[in-house]
Design an enzyme around this catalytic site. Structure first.
Site, short mmCIF file in Angstrom:
data_model
loop_
_atom_site.label_atom_id
_atom_site.label_comp_id
_atom_site.label_asym_id
_atom_site.label_seq_id
_atom_site.Cartn_x
_atom_site.Cartn_y
_atom_site.Cartn_z
N HIS A 121 24.84 -2.60 -13.23
CA HIS A 121 24.45 -2.76 -14.63
C HIS A 121 24.16 -1.41 -15.26
CE1 HIS A 121 23.25 -7.28 -14.88
NE2 HIS A 121 24.46 -7.09 -14.39
N TYR B 280 15.15 -8.82 -21.61
CA TYR B 280 13.68 -8.88 -21.62
C TYR B 280 13.25 -9.28 -23.02
CZ TYR B 280 13.67 -6.19 -17.23
OH TYR B 280 13.86 -5.78 -15.94
N PRO C 249 6.13 -7.58 -11.89
CA PRO C 249 7.58 -7.42 -11.75
C PRO C 249 8.30 -6.97 -13.01
CG PRO C 249 6.96 -9.73 -11.70
CD PRO C 249 5.69 -8.97 -11.72
N LYS D 127 10.08 -2.92 -10.07
CA LYS D 127 9.78 -1.76 -9.24
C LYS D 127 9.28 -2.10 -7.83
CE LYS D 127 10.86 1.55 -11.96
NZ LYS D 127 12.25 1.17 -12.02
N TYR E 291 13.30 3.14 -15.75
CA TYR E 291 13.91 1.89 -15.28
C TYR E 291 14.90 2.15 -14.14
CZ TYR E 291 15.65 -2.87 -15.53
OH TYR E 291 15.98 -4.16 -15.21
C1 LIG Z 1 7.13 -14.33 -5.35
C2 LIG Z 1 7.51 -12.90 -5.50
C3 LIG Z 1 8.45 -12.52 -6.46
C4 LIG Z 1 8.80 -11.19 -6.60
N1 LIG Z 1 9.71 -10.84 -7.56
C5 LIG Z 1 10.03 -9.54 -7.72
C6 LIG Z 1 10.95 -9.15 -8.70
O1 LIG Z 1 11.48 -9.95 -9.44
N2 LIG Z 1 11.23 -7.82 -8.82
C7 LIG Z 1 10.65 -6.87 -8.00
O2 LIG Z 1 10.96 -5.69 -8.11
N3 LIG Z 1 9.79 -7.23 -7.06
C8 LIG Z 1 9.48 -8.53 -6.90
N4 LIG Z 1 8.60 -8.89 -5.96
C9 LIG Z 1 8.06 -7.83 -5.12
C10 LIG Z 1 9.00 -7.52 -3.95
O3 LIG Z 1 9.56 -8.68 -3.47
C11 LIG Z 1 8.15 -6.80 -2.91
O4 LIG Z 1 7.72 -5.59 -3.49
C12 LIG Z 1 8.89 -6.54 -1.61
O5 LIG Z 1 9.12 -7.73 -0.93
C13 LIG Z 1 8.06 -5.61 -0.73
O6 LIG Z 1 8.61 -5.55 0.54
P1 LIG Z 1 7.70 -5.35 1.81
O7 LIG Z 1 8.63 -5.32 2.96
O8 LIG Z 1 6.81 -4.18 1.58
O9 LIG Z 1 6.74 -6.61 1.87
P2 LIG Z 1 7.12 -8.15 2.12
O10 LIG Z 1 8.44 -8.47 1.54
O11 LIG Z 1 5.95 -8.93 1.66
O12 LIG Z 1 7.25 -8.26 3.68
C14 LIG Z 1 6.14 -8.23 4.53
C15 LIG Z 1 6.47 -8.94 5.82
O13 LIG Z 1 5.38 -8.84 6.71
C16 LIG Z 1 5.14 -10.11 7.30
N5 LIG Z 1 3.72 -10.18 7.69
C17 LIG Z 1 2.64 -10.39 6.91
N6 LIG Z 1 1.52 -10.39 7.64
C18 LIG Z 1 1.89 -10.15 8.92
C19 LIG Z 1 1.17 -10.04 10.14
N7 LIG Z 1 -0.16 -10.17 10.17
N8 LIG Z 1 1.85 -9.80 11.28
C20 LIG Z 1 3.22 -9.66 11.25
N9 LIG Z 1 3.95 -9.78 10.12
C21 LIG Z 1 3.29 -10.02 8.96
C22 LIG Z 1 5.50 -11.09 6.21
O14 LIG Z 1 5.80 -12.37 6.74
C23 LIG Z 1 6.73 -10.42 5.61
O15 LIG Z 1 7.92 -10.78 6.26
C24 LIG Z 1 8.21 -10.21 -5.79
C25 LIG Z 1 7.28 -10.57 -4.83
C26 LIG Z 1 6.91 -11.91 -4.69
C27 LIG Z 1 5.87 -12.27 -3.66
#
Ligand SMILES: Cc1cc2nc3c(=O)[nH]c(=O)nc-3n(C[C@H](O)[C@H](O)[C@H](O)COP(=O)(O)OP(=O)(O)OC[C@H]3O[C@@H](n4cnc5c(N)ncnc54)[C@H](O)[C@@H]3O)c2cc1C
Length: 397
Positions: A75, A204, A296, A300, A388
């Site tokens: 995009h 948006y 969101p 980011k 962005y």
């Molecule tokens: C519902 C939702 C919608 C979102 N929508 C957007 C969006 O539209 N745009 C955007 O930019 N961002 C969005 N985000 C944010 C984005 O998805 C996150 O920033 C991203 O997933 C971060 O990745 P991560 O690997 O740091 O954490 P996570 O994806 O949360 O991964 C963490 C992992 O650790 C595991 N875990 C947790 N506790 C433990 C433990 N005690 N022991 C072992 N494993 C554990 C979890 O099961 C998970 O698999 C959204 C987040 C959510 C929750």
């Protein structure tokens, strides 16, 4: 208790943990990932979908971009709909050639899981009671339970990639962390549907009834969001009500193009800004949502996880290859400089585009005029665009 050994113990198999694991594995550095949930659960989560150029490049570097490059949608801009009028933010022109990639987090996760399995690197799913120990020493270790057995995992470093509710951040004594937080008085009601997106780019929309976002995951799968009160219940939103409200918040000619259909996922996410400082404690490093959350609106969250991964990966490469242990203590400061800029942008986009229930008339007029100023000024549009597409990653010396 059985003892295992690895170089980097990674807690969490979300995008942070899987991407860090893949990059380190490719570089010949051993990792073991401990994930609380099952592989199916991790793969099924519907979340982000807008990838900055920096994350796209990092996925390519990790060797997991084949499907993204074939199926992702590049995009070059997005639309801002303000009280019924569309303004195009031409990312490519405003940033000197940069764009974003639309490719779902679910797909990124699937690609990373497949690459890790193909490489024979280990992820232990359904690992419970994960706890990190002796983080301030040179020999940290992690205990966990898996398939009825208790394990001790000895390692050089621990990467806390376990999201906002994980255990890694909680292993740090509270007095060693500063927490910065803002909770917003609304949430996003999101719907996923196998319908063609309303528009070729994201829209948006700011409207007197609340914010709306028209997004997508592919040319046949749409993702739409509505601002709703923070305590709203999902039951109050049958699909028909969602579609009607979305049409109301969009400019008329655009609303007429909306193709509706049954939702295949529907959820409400609260909006929050959150940062902990520092993002490290001894040999534990926090990455992604474990250290920070953004609303969101600026797309980011996932992208910040990727820039943390890039920073830790490049530092660890220099540690293992060149003995540059001096770089380890710089991890948090390098990450936080970029994190706070993304926090600011996400807060700004959220503040500009949403209706705040407590805002008085003066605050509303200021927000309106600030937004008008930004979109009618070349410098303002440029500022929006460069944030962005994502600010550059800091080089590791
Ligand atoms: C519902 C939702 C919608 C979102 N929508 C957007 C969006 O539209 N745009 C955007 O930019 N961002 C969005 N985000 C944010 C984005 O998805 C996150 O920033 C991203 O997933 C971060 O990745 P991560 O690997 O740091 O954490 P996570 O994806 O949360 O991964 C963490 C992992 O650790 C595991 N875990 C947790 N506790 C433990 C433990 N005690 N022991 C072992 N494993 C554990 C979890 O099961 C998970 O698999 C959204 C987040 C959510 C929750």
């Amino acid at each position: 208790m059985k003892t295992l050994k690895t170089q980097v113990a990674i807690i969490g198999a979300g995008p942070s943990g899987l991407l860090l694991g893949q990059l380190l594995h490719n570089a010949g550095i051993q990792t073991l990932i401990l994930e609380r949930q099952s592989a199916d659960y991790v793969q099924g989560r519907i979340r982000a979908g807008v990838l900055e150029q920096g994350m796209v490049d990092l996925l390519r570097e990790a060797g997991v971009s084949r499907r993204m490059d074939a199926e992702g949608l590049v995009h070059d801009g997005f639309e801002l709909a303000l009280d019924g009028e569309l303004t195009h933010i031409d990312l490519k022109t405003l940033t000197g050639g940069q764009s974003v990639m639309i490719y779902g987090q679910t797909e990124v996760t699937r690609d990373l899981m497949a690459a890790r399995a193909a490489a024979g690197a280990v992820t232990l799913y359904e690992a419970s009671n994960v706890q990190a120990h002796d983080l301030k020493t040179e020999r940290p270790w992690v205990t966990f339970e898996h398939q009825g057995e208790t394990f001790r995992l000895e390692c050089d470093y621990v990467a806390g990639c376990d999201g906002f509710h994980g255990v890694a951040r909680q292993s740090i004594p509270a007095e060693s962390l500063s927490v910065f937080e803002r909770v917003y008085p609304f949430g996003w009601l999101g719907i996923l549907a196998d319908t063609p997106p309303i528009h070729a780019e994201l829209v948006y929309a700011k409207h007197a009834r609340g914010f709306a976002l028209c997004s997508m995951r592919s040319k046949t799968r749409s993702r739409y969001y509505l601002q709703v009160p923070v305590d709203e219940s999902l039951e109050a939103w049958p699909d028909e009500r969602f579609w009607d409200e979305l049409k109301t918040r969009l400019p008329g000619p655009l609303a007429q193009r909306l193709v509706t259909g049954p939702s295949i996922e529907k959820s409400i996410a609260p909006l929050r800004s959150f940062v902990v400082e520092p993002m490290q404690y001894g040999r534990l490093f926090l990455l992604g949502d474990a250290a920070h959350i953004v609303p969101p609106t600026g797309a980011k969250g996932l992208n910040l996880a990727a820039s943390d991964v890039s920073t830790l990966y490049r530092i660890l490469l220099k540690v293992y290859r060149e003995g540059r242990v001096d770089l380890l203590e710089k991890y948090s400061a390098i990450c936080l400089r970029r994190v706070w800029k993304a926090e600011r942008f996400s807060w700004w986009m959220t503040s500009m585009l949403h209706q705040f229930p407590e805002a008085d008339g003066f605050s509303q007029r200021i927000a309106q005029s600030e937004l008008e100023y930004f979109i009618h000024s070349q410098a303002g549009r440029q500022t929006i665009a460069e944030n962005y597409v994502g600010l550059p990653y800091e080089a590791i010396e």
